[in-house]
Design a protein around this motif. Structure first.
Motif, PDB file in Angstrom:
ATOM      1  N   VAL A  34       0.836  -1.202   0.000  1.00  0.00           N
ATOM      2  CA  VAL A  34       0.000   0.000   0.000  1.00  0.00           C
ATOM      3  C   VAL A  34       0.872   1.254   0.000  1.00  0.00           C
ATOM      4  O   VAL A  34       0.592   2.227  -0.704  1.00  0.00           O
ATOM      5  N   PHE A  35       1.968   1.229   0.773  1.00  0.00           N
ATOM      6  CA  PHE A  35       2.885   2.358   0.784  1.00  0.00           C
ATOM      7  C   PHE A  35       3.477   2.586  -0.601  1.00  0.00           C
ATOM      8  O   PHE A  35       3.608   3.722  -1.048  1.00  0.00           O
ATOM      9  N   GLY A  36       3.812   1.519  -1.301  1.00  0.00           N
ATOM     10  CA  GLY A  36       4.356   1.649  -2.659  1.00  0.00           C
ATOM     11  C   GLY A  36       3.356   2.283  -3.614  1.00  0.00           C
ATOM     12  O   GLY A  36       3.713   3.143  -4.422  1.00  0.00           O
ATOM     13  N   PHE A  37       2.093   1.862  -3.512  1.00  0.00           N
ATOM     14  CA  PHE A  37       1.061   2.468  -4.363  1.00  0.00           C
ATOM     15  C   PHE A  37       0.875   3.944  -4.035  1.00  0.00           C
ATOM     16  O   PHE A  37       0.718   4.773  -4.934  1.00  0.00           O
ATOM     17  N   CYS A  38       0.880   4.285  -2.761  1.00  0.00           N
ATOM     18  CA  CYS A  38       0.744   5.695  -2.364  1.00  0.00           C
ATOM     19  C   CYS A  38       1.946   6.510  -2.834  1.00  0.00           C
ATOM     20  O   CYS A  38       1.802   7.644  -3.297  1.00  0.00           O
TER      21      CYS A  38
END
Length: 62
Positions: A34-38
């Motif tokens: 999720v951090f990578g997508f954000c």
């Protein structure tokens, strides 16, 4: 494009190995995903992509 697909595949394999060896939990892996997508939707994404491209070109020289 080839570099980003290769990097994504390599990172996916790393995550799968870490999950199978129980070195990282499923919650941590999901949080990192999720951090990578954000991070990809921020203004720093082009700089990260340029860094990865430069790193790949250095690796191909050696």
């Amino acid at each position: 494009m080839i570099v980003s697909v290769s990097a994504a595949l390599l990172l996916a394999v790393v995550v799968i190995v870490l999950l199978r060896q129980r070195a990282v939990g499923i919650g941590s892996a999901l949080a990192c995903t999720v951090f990578g997508f954000c991070l990809a939707s921020t203004g720093i994404a082009p700089a990260i992509e340029a860094f990865l491209t430069a790193l790949a070109s250095l690796a191909s020289l050696g």
